[in-house]
Structures are given as C-alpha cells and as structure tokens.
Design an enzyme around this catalytic site. Structure first.
Site, short mmCIF file in Angstrom:
data_model
loop_
_atom_site.label_atom_id
_atom_site.label_comp_id
_atom_site.label_asym_id
_atom_site.label_seq_id
_atom_site.Cartn_x
_atom_site.Cartn_y
_atom_site.Cartn_z
N ALA A 1 31.19 -3.76 -71.56
CA ALA A 1 30.24 -2.71 -71.94
C ALA A 1 29.11 -3.35 -72.75
O ALA A 1 29.26 -4.43 -73.31
CB ALA A 1 30.95 -1.64 -72.77
N GLU B 1 38.25 -2.49 -66.51
CA GLU B 1 38.64 -1.08 -66.39
C GLU B 1 37.98 -0.44 -65.16
O GLU B 1 38.61 0.38 -64.48
CB GLU B 1 38.25 -0.33 -67.67
CG GLU B 1 39.11 -0.73 -68.86
CD GLU B 1 38.62 -0.13 -70.17
OE1 GLU B 1 39.41 0.53 -70.86
OE2 GLU B 1 37.45 -0.35 -70.52
N GLU C 1 38.83 -6.16 -76.09
CA GLU C 1 38.34 -5.19 -77.07
C GLU C 1 38.92 -5.39 -78.47
O GLU C 1 38.24 -5.16 -79.47
CB GLU C 1 38.65 -3.76 -76.59
CG GLU C 1 37.75 -3.26 -75.48
CD GLU C 1 38.25 -3.61 -74.09
OE1 GLU C 1 37.76 -3.03 -73.11
OE2 GLU C 1 39.15 -4.47 -73.98
N GLY D 1 35.21 -3.12 -70.16
CA GLY D 1 34.88 -2.03 -69.25
C GLY D 1 34.75 -2.48 -67.81
O GLY D 1 34.94 -1.69 -66.89
#
Length: 258
Positions: free
Chosen positions: A66, A115, A135, A112
């Site tokens: 992200a 994911e 993260e 992300g």
C-alpha cells in the site's frame, strides 16, 4: 475502459487488468483501489469477458504494498474505515467475483499486494517473485484480509511465521506452501496465465460461477458450503449448459457452451 493507474485489455474473452504505477512499484493508493473496483464492476457486466488476469506493470513488482504516505497520519477510525472499505470494494469483491480471476504475480507482492493476489481465485508467479506481509514491521497488521486468507492457503503456523517475522518468501517456497500454483519465468508468466484461462474457457462458465460460490462458502462463518454445493448442483440441471455438456459427452463431440 480508461484509468489513471490501470490498463485494461480484453482479447478472446480474457481481460487483463494491469496495475500501472511502475515508478511506485505499483503500490496501492486510494485512487488505484477505487479504479480496481470500477474496473471489476465493469467487467462483471461485460459479456465479452469470461476470465480476468490480474497483474502489475513491469518486471519488478505485482504490487509492492500500500502507499504508506497516504495513511501514515490516520486516526483509529480512519484506519478501520480504510480496511473496511478496501475489503468491501476490492478484496472481498474480487474473491467473490463470479468470473474466474487469476493473479499473475510478477516480482514483489508485499502487504496489500499479496492480499490482492490472495483475493484472486488462484495465483501463478514469476521466478523472481517475492511474497510477504511486512505490516508488523510498520506497527500495524494486514488490513485487507491477509490474516484470514493467508492461513487458509498456507496453514496457520506458516501464516503466523510470515506475519510475525514480516519476512518475504521466494516463488519456489510459495509454491511449496500452496500459495501459488505454478512458477515460471517472467517472460512466460502471462502466456502461462492465458493458457490456463484458455483451459477454463473450454468449460461452462455458468457451472464455474456456481462452483466459485460453493467453494467460497466453505470459508464463511455460519454458512454450510455443503448446502451451497447441493443447491448449486441441483440448479445446474436446469441450465442450457448442462443440456449441451451432457449431449456433447454422449455424442462424443466437444461442447459448445454459450
């Protein structure tokens, strides 16, 4: 379809959605997440699209994570809203998409990005791919389904290790873990994804859509996937595809699904 951060191409009923922010290693920002939702929403109703391949621009990264600069000063409420909206509009949306979605992981798939790849129905990877959920090294946890989908794919112990260490695994290890189905060279990655998409296109897309729903229901709390399977199996008998498929089999010819 024209977007700032995506390229969408459709050919032979296969849509290729390419995240196109190479200078940022295709990192997900708010605009890209919104564009992904709009692209998949459009592909859902597009009769020329039967299978979707999701990938990143260039050879370095699928999605490197992200865009941290966008949420580094978020409040608790803003953080919750960020995860909830992202999961609803993109990650869960893709996971439950009734058309097959293949993630072609080229290079880094981190945070992300991993994911996003895990929200696809299955994954193929280039041999230079690196996958991980880093993260916890930023003082946060995966917020786009990573704590849920990674254990489903690789098992609880391996998922715990990957999340706790914030480390990356290579493509071969990812295949050994069951996180990706196939590993190939970067040059052959999209050809492999298209080859698999072509095999899918030989079959009934109506039946495949029903199968996606049944498989996904196995992972939903309070939902009995066996009941979904029974219901969707029975419903299949009322479709034109069932009539065509069985008649083709009995007459020893290739089925022509509409």
């Amino acid at each position: 379809m024209t977007f700032e951060n995506l390229q969408v191409d459709i050919e032979n009923r296969i849509a290729t959605v390419r995240i196109d922010r190479p200078k940022k290693l295709n990192a997900l920002n708010r605009e890209t997440i919104e564009e992904l939702h709009q692209a998949f929403k459009a592909l859902l109703s597009d009769e020329d699209t039967a299978v979707v391949i999701l990938t990143g621009s260039g050879e370095k990264a699928f999605v490197a994570g992200a865009d941290i600069s966008e949420f580094s000063d978020y409040s608790v409420k803003e953080g919750k809203d960020l995860a909830a909206k992202g999961q609803e509009t993109v990650f869960d949306y893709i996971s439950n998409f009734p058309k097959p979605v293949i993630a072609a992981v080229n290079g880094f798939a981190l945070g992300g990005g991993l994911e996003l790849a895990m929200s696809a129905h299955f994954r193929v990877a280039s041999d230079n791919a690196k996958l991980g959920l880093p993260e916890t090294s930023l003082g946060v946890i995966p917020g786009y389904g990573g704590t849920q989908r990674l254990p489903q794919l690789v098992g609880k112990g391996r998922a715990m290790e990957m999340i706790m260490t914030a480390g990356m695994i290579d493509a071969t290890t990812a295949k050994d873990y069951g996180l990706v189905n196939h590993v190939t060279t970067i040059e052959e990655l999209l050809p492999l994804a298209h080859k698999l998409a072509g095999k899918i296109l030989n079959n009934s897309m109506v039946a495949i859509s029903s199968a996606i729903a049944a498989v996904n229901d196995n992972y939903k709390d309070g939902v009995n996937g066996f009941d979904t399977e029974i219901e969707n199996f029975g419903t299949s008998f009322g479709t034109d595809d069932f009539k065509e498929g069985t008649q083709a089999f009995l007459n020893k010819r290739k089925a022509n699904f509409k």
